[in-house]
Design an enzyme around this catalytic site. Structure first.
Site, PDB file in Angstrom:
ATOM      1  N   THR A  59       1.059  -1.465  -0.365  1.00  0.00           N
ATOM      2  CA  THR A  59       0.516   0.131   0.229  1.00  0.00           C
ATOM      3  C   THR A  59       1.013   1.037   0.114  1.00  0.00           C
ATOM      4  OG1 THR A  59       0.085   0.032   2.782  1.00  0.00           O
ATOM      5  CG2 THR A  59      -1.884  -1.420   1.752  1.00  0.00           C
ATOM      6  N   ASP A  60       0.529   2.333  -0.568  1.00  0.00           N
ATOM      7  CA  ASP A  60       0.725   3.763  -0.212  1.00  0.00           C
ATOM      8  C   ASP A  60       0.526   3.690   1.307  1.00  0.00           C
ATOM      9  OD1 ASP A  60       2.126   5.724   0.193  1.00  0.00           O
ATOM     10  OD2 ASP A  60       0.747   6.738  -1.908  1.00  0.00           O
TER      11      ASP A  60
END
Ligand SMILES: *[C@@H]1O[C@H](CO)[C@@H](O)[C@H](O)[C@H]1NC(C)=O
Ligand SMILES: *[C@@H]1O[C@H](CO)[C@@H](O)[C@H](O)[C@H]1NC(C)=O
Ligand SMILES: *[C@@H]1O[C@H](CO)[C@@H](O)[C@H](O)[C@H]1NC(C)=O
Ligand SMILES: *[C@@H]1O[C@H](CO)[C@@H](O)[C@H](O)[C@H]1NC(C)=O
Ligand SMILES: *[C@@H]1O[C@H](CO)[C@@H](O)[C@H](O)[C@H]1NC(C)=O
Ligand SMILES: *[C@@H]1O[C@H](CO)[C@@H](O)[C@H](O)[C@H]1NC(C)=O
Ligand SMILES: *[C@@H]1O[C@H](CO)[C@@H](O)[C@H](O)[C@H]1NC(C)=O
Length: 772
Positions: free
Chosen positions: A287-288
């Site tokens: 994920t960011d």
């Protein structure tokens, strides 16, 4: 054309026909269910391509793990290092953990590192070898500091919106140029055993509403949804990711935005479908930071690792396996993918301790781990030099000819007041859009893409050094909007910038203060040369045609050697060879709907919508389609010499012109038959001037039923004065194809293709047709 858009249009119509618009405001996500097609289950990594031995080792490792240890590998933890993210160690198995850190333009949050030319500068260089070398030397720094993975490179944003706040972190507003440069960057970085994390997957084209927020009434406003049709995503936004996966990229970072109203980190169509099935991606999806919104749903949709930590997974993963909402094999696949990257890059042998050179803060006790090196210097400087694009040079004002007095103006000429481990990557927080310009020279944009370089050689410093060597004089005024100009100045340099930072889109493509400095100086100085450090497109309409503005350079973001590089260009020690990786319009209104980010509005007050309804027609494709004359075309840039073009030859280099690629086992990058060379194009380029220089010969293709032309080849060549060279372009099956939505394949159409070769997208002296 798009279901969701039709639905949106219909609802909008309904909203206007009813008494109270407010009643129709969408308040539930369920309104959008079904907009993004479900693709399940996640394909397991198989060890395809050159990943076989990495997978064998990863599987053997995973087989030894307890359930808790497995779960611990699926998310980062807070660590004592200053790494942006950290996967914790499993001591009993000799796994030391992994440090992952920002970002694509140099290692952030530490000392003794270099500040490299930014993505947009590499885009401006159009130089594949340089992209590779920059990756190699930057990779060495990450490695020395014990950083297992760089959080980059960036190929999303691609640059759909002229005002996009992060466009400068990526390479070019074109998938082909971006794809080749990211591919070389990945190869360079990974040659140093450092993993790459391609970001941001996918459709992350604006900063405005990139994350959920709370409005003044306490309502949640979700992240913007990028609504992209299948053809557009393939031909534009997925294209450079595909090239990077083909080059061996080990990790993909899912983005903050939604896609067709489903969060990018839980979107099964893009993660399970496009990335892991179609592109045969063998690495993991991270994920960011903070981009996880779904628990088990995100794991099933193809998300593998959460950063910086997960508040939704943890023991829920094992509970979900026990109650049947998730397969045990999914958990194993998540961490097999993670561990496979570690083995793929031989990080199990002789890699520095994770985070060894990453202090938790500048003042915390830490060792000086020096990652700068003599060997990197020529590459740093060359990347800075090729960041510069000369676009105006009246009466050969440049290169300078032994000026006796140089007057320097503008707030961008001097070193910023502060460079430390904190200041150079602080985000603006008190506004909704970024400042238009920034006091102090801009060698990099703001946010996680910025770092704290070994030094910053400001333009004024380099100009002063040159004055010392030449015995010339320098006068300056960095603060006045209307400075006094010494009447005897041989040249007036005006340095301005166009600032951009992560987290915010830009407010405008120009600003009145900077424009006033230029105009005021030019009114009083017959030889005014403007240098713009631009973190994105900068329009120049108010002074471009001023008779005294004799030179304009888009310098972009050259990194720490910015001043030295500029002086090399100004004095002709280096011949400018940069070319614009985007289109500069005459007026910002020329970008139409591709200027501004989408805002929450109407019935979508809580669910901002960005409809990519222009399809593939962004940047020069848009200008060509609507017949808008640009100020400076995509690919444009001047040299101190001239080049002429002749002898265009087109030949088929294969006999395999079937409509669809032959089926083949999917390797990382997709069906390998897509990358077969089908057509070879050659042309002769002659340096007709009196100094040697580098030309960027560009090939554009007119594909039937597509944009007027699309970049499908380029070749940067050094040619001595008076000499001729042959440039060669290979067109692959994918280069010639369009995405067939019904067949879900790249289609090679029958018909007549146009081939153009020349200097930029609007100056193409050679033309031929190709019939398939
Ligand atoms: C988004 O919707 C369009 C139109 O229905 C479709 O072509 C595309 O595949 C969808 N993409 C995703 C990621 O859901
Ligand atoms: C998992 O991580 C937590 C937090 O760091 C740690 O306390 C625990 O010991 C780890 N579990 C195992 C089995 O290593
Ligand atoms: C499990 O998931 C719920 C949300 O579904 C979350 O609130 C909770 O914190 C999670 N548990 C752990 C241990 O992460
Ligand atoms: C299974 O466990 C997961 C994680 O705790 C939870 O989110 C889910 O609601 C549970 N499902 C069922 C059917 O019990
Ligand atoms: C730049 O500095 C000047 C003073 O020289 C100040 O007036 C101005 O507000 C500053 N601008 C920005 C954007 O910081
Ligand atoms: C150009 O500069 C000269 C001073 O050298 C000035 O006299 C002249 O008016 C300027 N031209 C314009 C168009 O401003
Ligand atoms: C740019 O476009 C706007 C809107 O069409 C117009 O008002 C403005 O005058 C234009 N500027 C120039 C310099 O042409």
């Amino acid at each position: 054309m798009l279901n969701s858009f039709t639905k949106a249009g219909l609802l909008l119509a309904l909203a206007f026909s009813t008494v109270s618009v407010a009643e129709d405001v969408i308040t539930s996500d369920s309104y959008f269910y079904g907009d993004s097609p479900p693709v399940y289950p996640t394909p397991e990594g198989t060890g395809a391509g050159d990943w076989k031995s990495a997978y064998q080792k990863a599987k053997a490792f995973v087989a030894k793990l307890s359930d808790d240890e497995k779960v611990n590998l699926t998310a980062g933890v807070t660590s004592t290092t200053g790494c942006s993210g950290f996967i914790q160690a499993i001591d009993r198995l000799g796994f030391p953990g992994m440090c992952v850190s920002d970002a694509g333009d140099g290692l952030r949050g530490t000392d003794y590192v270099n500040g490299w030319a930014s993505g947009i500068s590499v885009g401006a260089s159009w130089n594949t070898d340089l992209a590779n070398d920059r990756g190699t030397y930057m990779g060495k720094e990450f490695r020395t500091k014990g950083v297992n993975m760089i959080l980059g490179p960036v190929v999303g944003p691609l640059g759909r919106l002229a005002l996009g706040g992060r466009n400068w972190e990526g390479f070019a507003a074109d998938p082909y140029l971006s794809g080749i440069l990211v591919s070389e960057s990945v190869k360079g970085l990974q040659s140093q055993n450092v993993a790459t994390s391609l970001k941001h997957f996918i459709g992350n084209e604006q900063e405005t509403n990139r994350n959920p927020s709370t409005d003044s009434d306490g309502n949640t406003v979700q992240s913007v949804s990028s609504n992209i049709d299948d053809k557009t995503i393939h031909e534009l936004y997925l294209w450079p990711f595909q090239d990077a996966v083909l080059a061996g990229a080990t990790c993909v970072m899912c983005s903050y935005n939604r896609l067709n109203n489903s969060y990018a980190c839980q979107n099964s169509k893009t993660l399970n479908g496009l990335l892991k099935t179609e592109l045969g991606f063998q690495g993991y999806v991270v994920t960011d930071w903070g981009a996880q919104h779904g628990g088990i749903a995100s794991a099933n949709a193809g998300l593998d690792v959460v950063m910086p930590e997960s508040t939704l997974w943890n023991s829920n993963l094992t509970t979900a396996i026990a109650n049947g909402t998730m397969e045990a094999s999914r958990l194993d696949d998540m961490i097999t993918r993670l561990m496979a990257t570690w083995y793929y890059l031989d990080q199990d042998t002789a890699f520095p301790n994770p985070g060894v050179g990453m202090p938790s803060s500048a003042t915390a006790a830490h060792q000086a781990v020096i990652a700068t090196s003599k060997e990197a210097k020529p590459v740093l400087l060359q990347a800075a030099i090729e960041s510069h694009v000369l676009v105006k040079n009246t009466n050969n004002a440049l290169p300078l000819k032994s000026p006796k007095l140089i007057s320097v103006f503008g707030y961008d000429a001097y070193t910023p007041m502060e460079v430390n481990l904190v200041s150079s990557f602080s985000f603006d927080t008190d506004q909704t859009r970024s400042d238009l310009y920034q006091n102090g020279t801009q060698w990099v944009g703001g946010g996680s893409g910025a770092n704290s370089p070994a030094y910053v050689d400001a333009p004024i410093s380099a100009i002063q050094r040159r004055a010392y060597e030449d015995g010339s004089s320098v006068l300056w005024d960095f603060t006045s909007e209307d400075p006094a100009v010494d009447y005897t100045s041989d040249v007036c340099l005006v340095l301005i910038n166009a600032y951009a930072t992560e987290g915010y889109d830009r407010e405008a493509l120009s600003d009145t203060h900077s424009d006033a400095i230029v105009t005021n100086v030019a009114d009083n100085c017959a030889n005014t040369i403007v240098v713009i450090h631009n973190a994105g497109i900068r329009t120049v309409e108010s002074w471009v045609d001023h008779a005294n503005v004799t030179g304009i350079i888009y310098a972009h973001l050259p990194g720490q050697d910015t001043g030295r590089a500029l002086v090399e260009i100004l004095y002709g020690d280096s011949n400018p060879s940069g070319r614009l990786p985007y289109t500069v319009a005459k007026n910002e209104s020329d970008y139409g709907s591709l200027l501004e980010p989408a805002e929450p509005e109407g019935i979508y007050e809580y669910f901002p919508q960005s409809d990519f309804s222009e399809g593939v027609y962004i940047d020069y494709r848009y200008f060509d389609k609507h017949d808008i004359e640009p100020q400076y075309a995509f690919g444009y840039g001047l040299s101190y010499t001239d080049f002429s073009y002749s002898n265009l030859k087109v030949s088929k280099s294969s006999s395999s012109f079937s409509s669809y690629p032959a089926s083949a086992s999917i390797l990382p990058g997709g069906n390998p038959r897509l990358f077969d060379d089908l057509v070879t194009v050659t042309a002769k380029v002659k340096n007709t001037g009196s100094v040697s220089g580098q030309e960027v010969a560009q090939l554009y293709l007119g594909i039937p039923n597509g944009p007027v032309r699309q970049l499908r080849g380029f070749s940067k060549v050094e040619i001595n004065a008076g000499k001729t060279t042959t440039v060669t372009f290979s067109l692959t099956r994918r280069d010639l194809s369009t995405w067939d939505v019904d067949a879900q394949e790249w289609l090679l159409q029958r018909g007549t293709y146009k081939i153009y070769v020349g200097r930029n997208s609007r100056d193409l002296p050679l033309e031929a047709t190709l019939t398939i």
